[in-house]
Design an enzyme around this catalytic site. Structure first.
Site, PDB file in Angstrom:
ATOM      1  N   ARG A   1      33.367  50.712-120.153  1.00  0.00           N
ATOM      2  CA  ARG A   1      33.503  52.089-119.679  1.00  0.00           C
ATOM      3  C   ARG A   1      33.173  53.084-120.785  1.00  0.00           C
ATOM      4  O   ARG A   1      32.582  54.131-120.521  1.00  0.00           O
ATOM      5  CB  ARG A   1      34.899  52.310-119.094  1.00  0.00           C
ATOM      6  CG  ARG A   1      35.033  51.655-117.728  1.00  0.00           C
ATOM      7  CD  ARG A   1      36.397  51.764-117.121  1.00  0.00           C
ATOM      8  NE  ARG A   1      36.346  51.245-115.745  1.00  0.00           N
ATOM      9  CZ  ARG A   1      37.402  50.922-115.018  1.00  0.00           C
ATOM     10  NH1 ARG A   1      38.618  51.062-115.528  1.00  0.00           N
ATOM     11  NH2 ARG A   1      37.265  50.463-113.782  1.00  0.00           N
TER      12      ARG A   1
ATOM     13  N   GLN B   1      38.270  57.326-112.297  1.00  0.00           N
ATOM     14  CA  GLN B   1      38.670  57.456-113.698  1.00  0.00           C
ATOM     15  C   GLN B   1      39.708  58.570-113.864  1.00  0.00           C
ATOM     16  O   GLN B   1      40.684  58.429-114.617  1.00  0.00           O
ATOM     17  CB  GLN B   1      37.447  57.767-114.565  1.00  0.00           C
ATOM     18  CG  GLN B   1      36.358  56.714-114.526  1.00  0.00           C
ATOM     19  CD  GLN B   1      36.838  55.343-114.923  1.00  0.00           C
ATOM     20  OE1 GLN B   1      37.552  55.172-115.903  1.00  0.00           O
ATOM     21  NE2 GLN B   1      36.468  54.346-114.138  1.00  0.00           N
TER      22      GLN B   1
ATOM     23  N   TYR C   1      28.890  54.137-111.325  1.00  0.00           N
ATOM     24  CA  TYR C   1      29.255  52.735-111.547  1.00  0.00           C
ATOM     25  C   TYR C   1      30.310  52.586-112.634  1.00  0.00           C
ATOM     26  O   TYR C   1      30.682  53.549-113.293  1.00  0.00           O
ATOM     27  CB  TYR C   1      28.042  51.853-111.796  1.00  0.00           C
ATOM     28  CG  TYR C   1      27.086  52.125-112.916  1.00  0.00           C
ATOM     29  CD1 TYR C   1      27.404  52.887-114.033  1.00  0.00           C
ATOM     30  CD2 TYR C   1      25.806  51.555-112.861  1.00  0.00           C
ATOM     31  CE1 TYR C   1      26.501  53.077-115.054  1.00  0.00           C
ATOM     32  CE2 TYR C   1      24.885  51.744-113.886  1.00  0.00           C
ATOM     33  CZ  TYR C   1      25.241  52.506-114.981  1.00  0.00           C
ATOM     34  OH  TYR C   1      24.333  52.693-115.992  1.00  0.00           O
ATOM     35  N   GLU C   2      30.826  51.345-112.764  1.00  0.00           N
ATOM     36  CA  GLU C   2      31.970  51.037-113.642  1.00  0.00           C
ATOM     37  C   GLU C   2      33.197  51.878-113.280  1.00  0.00           C
ATOM     38  O   GLU C   2      33.992  52.242-114.148  1.00  0.00           O
ATOM     39  CB  GLU C   2      31.599  51.251-115.120  1.00  0.00           C
ATOM     40  CG  GLU C   2      30.657  50.206-115.686  1.00  0.00           C
ATOM     41  CD  GLU C   2      31.278  48.830-115.815  1.00  0.00           C
ATOM     42  OE1 GLU C   2      32.516  48.718-115.827  1.00  0.00           O
ATOM     43  OE2 GLU C   2      30.521  47.859-115.898  1.00  0.00           O
ATOM     44  N   GLY C   3      33.366  52.156-112.008  1.00  0.00           N
ATOM     45  CA  GLY C   3      34.486  52.975-111.533  1.00  0.00           C
ATOM     46  C   GLY C   3      34.060  54.427-111.460  1.00  0.00           C
ATOM     47  O   GLY C   3      33.768  55.042-112.493  1.00  0.00           O
TER      48      GLY C   3
END
Length: 598
Positions: free
Chosen positions: A297, A448, A441-443
């Site tokens: 992240r 977040q 992406y990646e959350g």
């Protein structure tokens, strides 16, 4: 598009003069034997050369060509295979990898700079080694010794690549809903069956093998996220002697047609009783996957930073050359028919915004990277715990804030070009398209923000936040004591202190409101994360101002830092005021409409 030049001078300033990383590494025995400041700078110099010379020139044409799917095989754009070989042979895939398995062993504070350079050169290209590095982290932390010895050396060397297979058509954020299954076999292996989507680098022609890490459920797994296990599934099985064996039924059904990152293969992956090996303990797959999440992240945040840096370099070159109109105060380039557009206030506003946010982001990402290094290598348990908690707090900020500002900066860079920024020839529109995915992406960035507000601030009763606030206050209290700094620091610490007071206050406000209404957490989260981000960047700019005031020689560089710092505090930090007002407006107005009224 301007030729990309790695911002090595600024990286040296951040690492050596602002944070004095050499001193920190000397206090971490696990790192002291691997790296010192001189070695690190030499590593960055070489990374700057390979990214600028071998990768950056491919970016524009690779975006036009994109990846091609052909009956299960994926072909990357022209030049990518050769550039990847060059990158891998230099050891860059394993720059942060475990030396026991052939990695370079550099601290995250160094590998973060390498990540910025490769992603600024080409975000699409940078995704391939990034996914490999992430897979290696999980394997190294959780797999048994046999799997480590079989797979890590070839992955760190770049001979094999890695992918992370999480998302399914019906299960994105809520991974507890995945349907991919893993059936145990008599020989200790598993047969993995299911479909994964949005898999970066799931199939390509850059390496001879691809090692997929796949989330799946065992037959007797409990429901939800507590029933997820992690499996290593190679594209080609590996024989006992290390040679490649039979093709595993882990295949690419198609690639996605996307807004950006055209040269990155985003795959639909089908696993049809593919042979896999469990990584870590059964039903503990999410924990094994999250080992790499703080690193990944932060890495995605750095992609936003890298895109902003590339756009800024392009925009500055264009603004110095493009002639349009005269300066408001009269002709500046009297020998020319018009002045360069860099004389105009609005162009300067955009360029300074990009410069302030990019350089602030570089300092912030480096600061978070240093916390990751401390959390990994510190021998003192209290110091390690403090760094772990700061990493938990700051990771969602790094991912979301850096990428949100990455989009803002690439749009500014496009705007500096005017109409030329909207056509493909100059490359600015590509950066806008490419960076957009980093917010997703990646959350997603909304997730977040919810993680920051709900899990890190509210769930800890504000304890994690207080670590950060206390550190900033300690810095403010002692800021005038540094050699060369003196009274000049007040111009930076006074607005920082005022903004921190506001952030402290709104943090307490949300903590109180959340006790009576859980909707307040989600309602506050995005604006709160941005307010936090601007205050964190204020801290970074105050640190950089202190280092610039104490700097010797290179006067133009240090004066440039101080001027940019003053711009940040005058024109960007005040954004906190409106963000906090939005947070304190509460959640009520979000629920005035029924679903049918939207």
């Amino acid at each position: 598009m301007a030729e990309y030049k790695a911002p090595l001078r600024d990286m040296r300033f951040v690492l050596n003069e602002v944070f004095n990383v050499g001193q920190q590494w000397a206090q971490l025995p696990g790192l002291a034997e691997l790296v010192d400041a001189e070695t690190a700078m030499a590593v960055l110099e070489e990374a700057g050369k390979v990214t600028a010379r071998s990768i950056a020139p491919l970016s524009r044409a690779a975006d036009e060509e994109g990846c091609r799917w052909d009956n299960g095989a994926v072909h990357t754009p022209a030049g990518f295979i050769e550039a990847y070989d060059t990158y891998a042979q230099g050891g860059w895939v394993g720059v942060g990898g475990d030396p026991a398995f052939g990695g370079m062993g550099m601290p995250k504070a160094v590998s973060a700079q390498v990540e910025e350079m490769v992603n600024a050169a080409s975000l699409s290209f940078g995704l391939y080694p990034m996914l490999t590095a992430g897979a290696c982290l999980s394997i190294n932390a959780h797999a048994d010794e046999a799997l480590k010895h079989t797979y890590l050396p070839n992955m760190y060397s770049g001979v094999w690549a890695g992918s992370m297979c999480l998302t399914e058509p019906h299960a994105g954020t809520d991974l507890g809903m995945i349907r991919t299954k893993a059936e145990p076999q008599a020989d200790g292996s598993y047969r993995v069956t299911g479909t994964k989507i949005f898999i970066t680098g799931g199939e390509h022609d850059l390496t001879e093998n691809i090692i997929h890490l796949v989330l799946a459920k065992l037959p007797d797994a409990p429901a939800g996220p507590k029933g997820i296990s992690l499996f290593l599934v190679p594209k080609f099985l590996v024989n006992d002697d290390g040679s490649l064996g039979a093709r595993n039924p882990a295949t690419c059904g198609s690639i996605e047609h996307k807004m950006g990152i055209q040269a990155s293969a985003t795959c639909v992956m089908n696993f049809d009783e593919a042979v896999g090996y469990i990584v870590g303990e059964p039903n503990k797959g999410l924990a094994a996957m999250f080992t790499m999440m703080n690193y990944e992240r932060l890495g995605v945040g750095i992609q936003g930073l890298a895109s902003a840096e590339r756009s800024y370099q392009n925009a500055v070159e264009y603004a110095r050359d493009r002639l349009q109109s005269r300066a408001p105060t009269g002709p500046q380039a009297k020998e020319k028919p018009a002045d360069p557009i860099i004389v105009h206030p609005d162009v300067r506003r955009m360029l300074l915004t990009m410069k302030a946010l990019t350089e602030g982001g570089r300092a912030f990402s480096s600061y978070v990277a240093m916390q990751l290094d401390s959390a990994k290598y510190a021998q003192d348990s209290a110091a390690r715990k403090r760094s772990e908690e700061l990493v938990a707090l700051l990771t969602p900020v790094a991912k979301a804030f850096l990428t949100d500002l990455g989009l803002e900066c690439t749009v500014h860079g496009q705007q500096v070009f005017g109409g030329h920024g909207y056509i493909r020839e100059w490359g600015q529109e590509q950066l806008v398209r490419d960076v957009r995915i980093t917010q997703i992406y990646e959350g997603t960035n909304g997730i977040q923000a919810l993680d920051l507000m709900g899990r890190k601030v509210v769930a800890s009763g504000g304890a994690y936040y207080q670590l950060f606030s206390n550190e900033v206050r300690e810095f403010i209290a002692g800021a005038g004591a540094g050699a060369g700094a003196g009274a000049g620091m007040a111009a930076f610490t006074s607005p920082l202190e005022a903004a921190l007071d506001q952030l402290d206050g709104v943090t307490d406000w949300v903590l109180q409101q959340a006790k009576g209404n859980p909707n307040e957490i989600g309602a506050a989260s995005v604006e709160y994360l941005h307010a936090f981000g601007y205050v964190a960047y204020g801290y970074m700019w105050a640190l950089m101002a202190q280092a610039a005031l104490a700097g010797e020689g290179d006067e133009a560089f240090y004066q440039g830092k101080l001027g940019t710092a003053r711009f940040y505090f005058a024109r960007l930090l005040p954004r906190v005021d409106s963000l906090i007002a939005s947070v304190k407006a509460g959640s009520e107005s979000l629920y005035l409409l029924d679903a049918e009224q939207f």
